[in-house]
Design a protein around this motif. Structure first.
Motif, PDB file in Angstrom:
ATOM      1  N   PRO A   1       0.952  -1.272  -0.041  1.00 14.59           N
ATOM      2  CA  PRO A   1       0.173  -0.057   0.005  1.00 14.59           C
ATOM      3  C   PRO A   1       0.784   1.191  -0.078  1.00 14.59           C
ATOM      4  N   HIS A   2       0.200   2.375  -0.171  1.00 17.74           N
ATOM      5  CA  HIS A   2       0.969   3.840  -0.290  1.00 17.74           C
ATOM      6  C   HIS A   2       1.538   3.908   0.971  1.00 17.74           C
ATOM      7  N   ILE A   3       2.649   4.246   1.400  1.00 17.49           N
ATOM      8  CA  ILE A   3       3.134   4.511   2.494  1.00 17.49           C
ATOM      9  C   ILE A   3       3.369   5.991   2.706  1.00 17.49           C
TER      10      ILE A   3
ATOM     11  N   VAL B   1       0.198   3.583   6.360  1.00 17.38           N
ATOM     12  CA  VAL B   1      -0.124   4.010   5.038  1.00 17.38           C
ATOM     13  C   VAL B   1      -1.272   4.947   5.222  1.00 17.38           C
ATOM     14  N   LYS B   2      -1.779   5.624   3.896  1.00 17.45           N
ATOM     15  CA  LYS B   2      -2.751   6.540   3.693  1.00 17.45           C
ATOM     16  C   LYS B   2      -4.116   5.938   4.608  1.00 17.45           C
TER      17      LYS B   2
ATOM     18  N   SER C   1      16.231   7.607   9.824  1.00 14.46           N
ATOM     19  CA  SER C   1      15.517   8.377   8.732  1.00 14.46           C
ATOM     20  C   SER C   1      14.147   8.295   8.954  1.00 14.46           C
ATOM     21  N   ILE C   2      13.658   9.458   8.154  1.00 11.06           N
ATOM     22  CA  ILE C   2      12.039   9.636   8.202  1.00 11.06           C
ATOM     23  C   ILE C   2      12.063  10.037   6.500  1.00 11.06           C
ATOM     24  N   THR C   3      11.140   9.163   6.376  1.00  2.00           N
ATOM     25  CA  THR C   3      10.533   9.454   4.900  1.00  2.00           C
ATOM     26  C   THR C   3       9.033   9.885   4.938  1.00  2.00           C
ATOM     27  N   LEU C   4       8.795  10.580   4.024  1.00  2.00           N
ATOM     28  CA  LEU C   4       7.342  11.322   4.004  1.00  2.00           C
ATOM     29  C   LEU C   4       6.923  11.143   2.583  1.00  2.00           C
ATOM     30  N   ASP C   5       5.990  10.294   2.303  1.00  3.89           N
ATOM     31  CA  ASP C   5       5.692  10.058   0.972  1.00  3.89           C
ATOM     32  C   ASP C   5       6.804   9.668   0.033  1.00  3.89           C
ATOM     33  N   ARG C   6       7.470   8.720   0.691  1.00  2.00           N
ATOM     34  CA  ARG C   6       8.814   7.985   0.061  1.00  2.00           C
ATOM     35  C   ARG C   6       9.993   8.997  -0.210  1.00  2.00           C
ATOM     36  N   VAL C   7       9.901  10.246   0.261  1.00  2.00           N
ATOM     37  CA  VAL C   7      10.857  11.531   0.045  1.00  2.00           C
ATOM     38  C   VAL C   7      11.450  11.558   1.539  1.00  2.00           C
TER      39      VAL C   7
ATOM     40  N   THR D   1     -11.396  10.427   4.486  1.00  2.00           N
ATOM     41  CA  THR D   1     -10.521  11.251   3.611  1.00  2.00           C
ATOM     42  C   THR D   1      -9.254  10.819   3.200  1.00  2.00           C
ATOM     43  N   LYS D   2      -9.027   9.494   3.575  1.00  2.00           N
ATOM     44  CA  LYS D   2      -7.531   8.814   3.297  1.00  2.00           C
ATOM     45  C   LYS D   2      -6.407   9.657   3.912  1.00  2.00           C
ATOM     46  N   LYS D   3      -6.835  10.440   4.706  1.00  2.00           N
ATOM     47  CA  LYS D   3      -5.576  11.408   5.581  1.00  2.00           C
ATOM     48  C   LYS D   3      -5.049  10.444   6.445  1.00  2.00           C
ATOM     49  N   THR D   4      -3.652  10.516   6.813  1.00  2.00           N
ATOM     50  CA  THR D   4      -2.915   9.477   7.912  1.00  2.00           C
ATOM     51  C   THR D   4      -2.851  10.363   9.115  1.00  2.00           C
ATOM     52  N   ILE D   5      -3.400   9.966  10.112  1.00  2.00           N
ATOM     53  CA  ILE D   5      -3.603  10.744  11.520  1.00  2.00           C
ATOM     54  C   ILE D   5      -2.698   9.915  12.410  1.00  2.00           C
ATOM     55  N   LEU D   6      -1.697  10.616  13.024  1.00  2.00           N
ATOM     56  CA  LEU D   6      -0.872  10.095  13.943  1.00  2.00           C
ATOM     57  C   LEU D   6      -0.711  11.053  15.206  1.00  2.00           C
TER      58      LEU D   6
END
Length: 264
Positions: free
Chosen positions: A6-8, A37-38, A69-75, A199-204
């Motif tokens: 899935p989209h990380i 994931v989303k 490392s921290i990656t946000l939307d694979r970047v 909304t498919k937002k990721t909430i932490l």
């Protein structure tokens, strides 16, 4: 690209957090590994002082990581510009808001700042997103109220609405249920879960409400000084991960009910 996964939205590897003073690093927690994931609602839990808020601020680029490392939307997080991060991550901290003299509508409108022009003019699209955020937290009828007139629960909803209006894919919240009674704690977390799923937002979010988080979160991160344990609440119960949170001679975790009880 691996299409089977899935989209990380957010991922950390070997992450260490803490502070740097006079070129000396003070580690709070090490080897933090998890991914979201989303569309997921995830909670960070752990004993007091373990670094939950520090981790959240590090993920939001408010303070620097020590290593890993921290990656946000694979970047990688550090490759995002400040402007990009403002459009990708919204952060709601526990600090009191600067001016409770603002109306509900004015405070939520601040969430659109990353997108407005230099004089801060709101477009029709901005107003639409603000209106949608008001509806989501059921505060439309109170939009003209001053923030100082609101209850703690209502003010928490407004802060969440501001983050929703910012329209980021990742929303980070530090202790969103602090100072609320049980009913309002559950109400806020159910609202967050609904927002994440619809909304498919990721909430932490960070929380002390471990038992409520077990019942409502899709994923949980148990933060400890030298390790972190991550998974769905069911997986963590099966691995007996919650049993290590508190001294067993004082507090026992009941895997059947997903709750803690005093060892009498």
């Amino acid at each position: 690209m691996d299409t089977s996964t899935p989209h990380i939205a957010l991922k950390t590897e070997n992450l260490s957090i803490g502070y740097t003073n006079k070129k000396q690093q003070s580690y709070i927690a090490r080897d933090i590994d998890f991914y979201l994931v989303k569309g997921e609602l995830a909670g960070i839990v752990g004993v007091n002082g373990i670094g939950k808020s520090t981790l959240l601020r590090t993920l939001g680029n408010i303070q620097p990581k020590l290593s890993g490392s921290i990656t946000l939307d694979r970047v990688p997080l550090e490759q995002h510009t400040i402007a990009q991060l403002a459009a990708e991550v919204s952060v709601v901290l526990t600090e009191p808001i600067a001016s409770k003299n603002l109306t509900v509508l004015e405070l939520i409108s601040l969430g659109r700042q990353p997108y407005t022009n230099w004089i801060g003019t709101l477009t029709e699209d901005d107003m639409e997103k603000i209106s949608l955020a008001l509806d989501m937290v059921q505060m439309s009828e109170l939009k003209s109220k001053k923030c100082y007139e609101l209850s703690d629960g209502q003010l928490q909803r407004v802060m969440i609405a501001r983050a929703i209006a910012q329209d980021t894919q990742l929303i980070l919240l530090d202790e969103p249920t602090t100072h609320l009674d049980l009913y309002h704690k559950v109400q806020i977390l159910k609202l967050l879960k609904s927002i994440a799923h619809t909304t498919k937002k990721t909430i932490l979010f960070t929380t002390h409400e471990i038992e409520i988080a077990i019942q409502l979160c899709d994923k949980m991160l148990i933060l400890e000084k030298n390790q972190s344990t991550f998974g769905s609440p069911c997986e963590l119960i099966e691995k007996k991960s919650f049993e290590n949170l508190f001294p067993a001679d004082i507090i026992i975790f009941d895997a059947q009910t997903g709750s803690f009880r005093v060892n009498k």
